[in-house]
Scaffold this active site. Structure first.
Site, PDB file in Angstrom:
ATOM      1  N   SER A  84      54.712  33.681  30.987  1.00  0.00           N
ATOM      2  CA  SER A  84      53.800  34.577  31.706  1.00  0.00           C
ATOM      3  C   SER A  84      52.657  35.106  30.848  1.00  0.00           C
ATOM      4  O   SER A  84      51.900  35.969  31.284  1.00  0.00           O
ATOM      5  CB  SER A  84      54.574  35.741  32.326  1.00  0.00           C
ATOM      6  N   THR A 202      53.596  40.221  31.693  1.00  0.00           N
ATOM      7  CA  THR A 202      52.419  40.609  30.916  1.00  0.00           C
ATOM      8  C   THR A 202      52.787  41.425  29.680  1.00  0.00           C
ATOM      9  O   THR A 202      53.636  42.305  29.764  1.00  0.00           O
ATOM     10  CB  THR A 202      51.533  41.504  31.809  1.00  0.00           C
ATOM     11  N   THR A 220      47.836  38.127  29.791  1.00  0.00           N
ATOM     12  CA  THR A 220      48.772  37.578  30.778  1.00  0.00           C
ATOM     13  C   THR A 220      48.269  36.258  31.359  1.00  0.00           C
ATOM     14  O   THR A 220      47.062  35.973  31.308  1.00  0.00           O
ATOM     15  CB  THR A 220      48.935  38.583  31.936  1.00  0.00           C
ATOM     16  N   ARG A 230      42.251  33.958  41.245  1.00  0.00           N
ATOM     17  CA  ARG A 230      42.809  35.301  41.401  1.00  0.00           C
ATOM     18  C   ARG A 230      42.899  36.006  40.039  1.00  0.00           C
ATOM     19  O   ARG A 230      43.326  35.430  39.040  1.00  0.00           O
ATOM     20  CB  ARG A 230      44.199  35.212  42.045  1.00  0.00           C
ATOM     21  N   VAL A 231      42.484  37.250  40.009  1.00  0.00           N
ATOM     22  CA  VAL A 231      42.584  38.058  38.793  1.00  0.00           C
ATOM     23  C   VAL A 231      43.351  39.320  39.141  1.00  0.00           C
ATOM     24  O   VAL A 231      43.093  39.948  40.174  1.00  0.00           O
ATOM     25  CB  VAL A 231      41.177  38.405  38.258  1.00  0.00           C
ATOM     26  N   GLY A 232      44.285  39.702  38.288  1.00  0.00           N
ATOM     27  CA  GLY A 232      45.061  40.921  38.530  1.00  0.00           C
ATOM     28  C   GLY A 232      44.497  42.113  37.781  1.00  0.00           C
ATOM     29  O   GLY A 232      43.304  42.169  37.446  1.00  0.00           O
ATOM     30  N   ASP A 233      45.354  43.059  37.504  1.00  0.00           N
ATOM     31  CA  ASP A 233      44.932  44.293  36.814  1.00  0.00           C
ATOM     32  C   ASP A 233      44.713  44.096  35.318  1.00  0.00           C
ATOM     33  O   ASP A 233      43.918  44.803  34.697  1.00  0.00           O
ATOM     34  CB  ASP A 233      46.004  45.375  37.008  1.00  0.00           C
ATOM     35  N   THR A 253      52.087  46.730  33.863  1.00  0.00           N
ATOM     36  CA  THR A 253      52.613  45.408  34.136  1.00  0.00           C
ATOM     37  C   THR A 253      53.140  45.395  35.565  1.00  0.00           C
ATOM     38  O   THR A 253      53.391  46.448  36.142  1.00  0.00           O
ATOM     39  CB  THR A 253      53.721  45.038  33.125  1.00  0.00           C
ATOM     40  N   GLY A 254      53.272  44.222  36.132  1.00  0.00           N
ATOM     41  CA  GLY A 254      53.754  44.139  37.510  1.00  0.00           C
ATOM     42  C   GLY A 254      52.674  43.631  38.447  1.00  0.00           C
ATOM     43  O   GLY A 254      51.726  42.971  38.009  1.00  0.00           O
ATOM     44  N   GLY A 256      49.580  43.329  40.021  1.00  0.00           N
ATOM     45  CA  GLY A 256      48.281  43.892  39.651  1.00  0.00           C
ATOM     46  C   GLY A 256      47.492  44.485  40.798  1.00  0.00           C
ATOM     47  O   GLY A 256      46.764  45.466  40.604  1.00  0.00           O
TER      48      GLY A 256
HETATM   49  C1  SD4 Z   1      48.982  40.545  37.211  1.00  0.00           C
HETATM   50  N1  SD4 Z   1      49.945  42.465  36.137  1.00  0.00           N
HETATM   51  O1  SD4 Z   1      48.306  39.546  37.038  1.00  0.00           O
HETATM   52  C2  SD4 Z   1      49.850  41.039  36.064  1.00  0.00           C
HETATM   53  C3  SD4 Z   1      51.123  40.284  36.097  1.00  0.00           C
HETATM   54  C4  SD4 Z   1      52.309  40.952  35.539  1.00  0.00           C
HETATM   55  O2  SD4 Z   1      54.527  41.246  35.616  1.00  0.00           O
HETATM   56  O3  SD4 Z   1      52.261  41.922  34.831  1.00  0.00           O
HETATM   57  N2  SD4 Z   1      53.482  40.520  35.902  1.00  0.00           N
HETATM   58  O4  SD4 Z   1      49.032  41.137  38.289  1.00  0.00           O
END
Ligand code: SD4
Length: 341
Positions: A84, A202, A220, A230-233, A253-254, A256
């Site tokens: 990841s 992440t 990450t 796609r882009v997360g947080d 984390t998690g 996003g």
């Molecule tokens: C995201 N926050 O791209 C990241 C992924 C992540 O646990 O942290 N996964 O959304």
């Protein structure tokens, strides 16, 4: 003026709810006394331990927090077993490994790359964006071109096992972000809330150096099998990472999308400015996500990690299974994060 300031301080400290109500330019309660002389590094998940050890190499030689967090997160970025982050990260639904990373230092300097392909260490590219360009964010092709122009190698980041996982996923192409989705679906994890030693997500890292300066990094491969682009947080300053050297730093984390909605890491830092402990600030940010959508919150994971200027740290997550690693002169440890559920 003195009395008014005192009044504002005591009425804000301990309040989880108030942001922006007072004139912080003059009455800001938040400059927290520094922990200079006692370096520390903290980071998300179990793989944070090895990453912290690399950061500590820098910190223990009086290095800067900025150098420490970059060196630290490069460890999981280079680890092919870690699916990841960086090399070996699970690809998007088109089979492309696209990486997100950002870095921020004690002077509000920051750099970010989003959706970059073929580069093993996006965190170092993010740092160069910060140091060598007038910009903060470079994305996709532009980020890759910039990296190549600065001596980074173009590499295939898709390992055999990540390719296999993707090919397995293609059979159903079922795309539904869930709790720690990478583990649950693609490592055949049966525990509905996997965590502890097998968990890989992440890496967000925060460090306070011997001078008392704070820096942070976050990197990450994002959600497994996401839509291309796609882009997360994680690479968004304020969402996946924020540092204010007067107060502290936070990272997340998690899922996003939920963190971006509340600009989570910035929120945690502002809550610490108002006097909340790192753990309570993280808890309050988690409760914003819960309040918005209590039903959805049951099905996703979000975790926050924070440190303040005194070197106090804490974390809070929606679900069980979130852990974080700490490395200082006093302790080298992995801590199970508290959670709502
Ligand atoms: C995201 N926050 O791209 C990241 C992924 C992540 O646990 O942290 N996964 O959304």
């Amino acid at each position: 003026m003195q009395n008014r300031r005192k009044f504002l301080q005591s009425s804000l400290i301990g309040s989880a709810a108030v942001i922006g109500g007072a004139s912080f330019a003059e009455d800001r309660p938040g400059r927290i006394q520094s922990n200079a002389g006692n370096p520390i590094v903290i980071s998300t998940w179990d793989f944070g331990k090895a990453a912290n050890a690399a950061a500590w190499e820098v910190l223990s030689k009086n290095g800067s927090a900025l150098d420490a967090v970059e060196a630290g997160v490069r460890v999981p970025e280079a680890d092919p077993e870690n699916q990841s982050v960086g090399y070996g990260g699970l690809p998007d639904r088109d089979g492309r490994v696209t990486l997100d990373a950002c870095i921020m230092d004690a002077q509000y300097r920051c750099g970010s790359v989003m959706c970059i392909e073929h580069i093993k260490h996006p965190i170092s590219v993010a740092r160069l964006v910060m140091e060598k360009t007038p910009h903060i964010v470079l994305v996709g092709e532009g980020a890759l071109e910039f990296a190549l122009a600065n001596g980074f190698q173009k590499e295939n980041l898709l390992t055999e096992s990540s390719k296999k996982a993707w090919q397995e996923w293609l059979k159903s192409s079922d795309y539904k972000p869930g709790i720690n989705i990478e583990n649950k679906l693609y490592k055949k994890e049966t525990d509905p809330m996997p965590g502890g030693k097998d968990n890989h997500d992440t890496i967000g890292m925060l460090s306070l150096d011997a001078k008392g300066d704070i820096a942070g990094a976050c990197t990450t491969s994002g959600l497994a099998f996401k839509m291309h682009g796609r882009v997360g947080d994680s690479p968004i300053i304020g969402a996946g990472l924020y540092v204010d050297n007067e107060v502290g730093g936070a990272t997340s984390t998690g899922l996003g999308e939920e963190v971006i909605r509340i600009v989570g890491s910035h929120l945690v830092v502002e809550l610490m400015r108002q006097g909340l402990s790192p753990e309570n600030a993280c808890k309050e940010a988690v409760s914003r996500i819960l309040k918005r959508s209590p039903q959805k919150a049951k099905e996703i994971q979000v975790g926050f990690l924070a440190i303040n200027k005194k070197g106090e740290y804490g974390a809070y997550a929606l679900q069980k299974g979130f852990s974080y690693a700490v490395h200082s002169n006093k302790e080298v440890t992995l801590i199970p994060g508290k959670s709502h559920f």
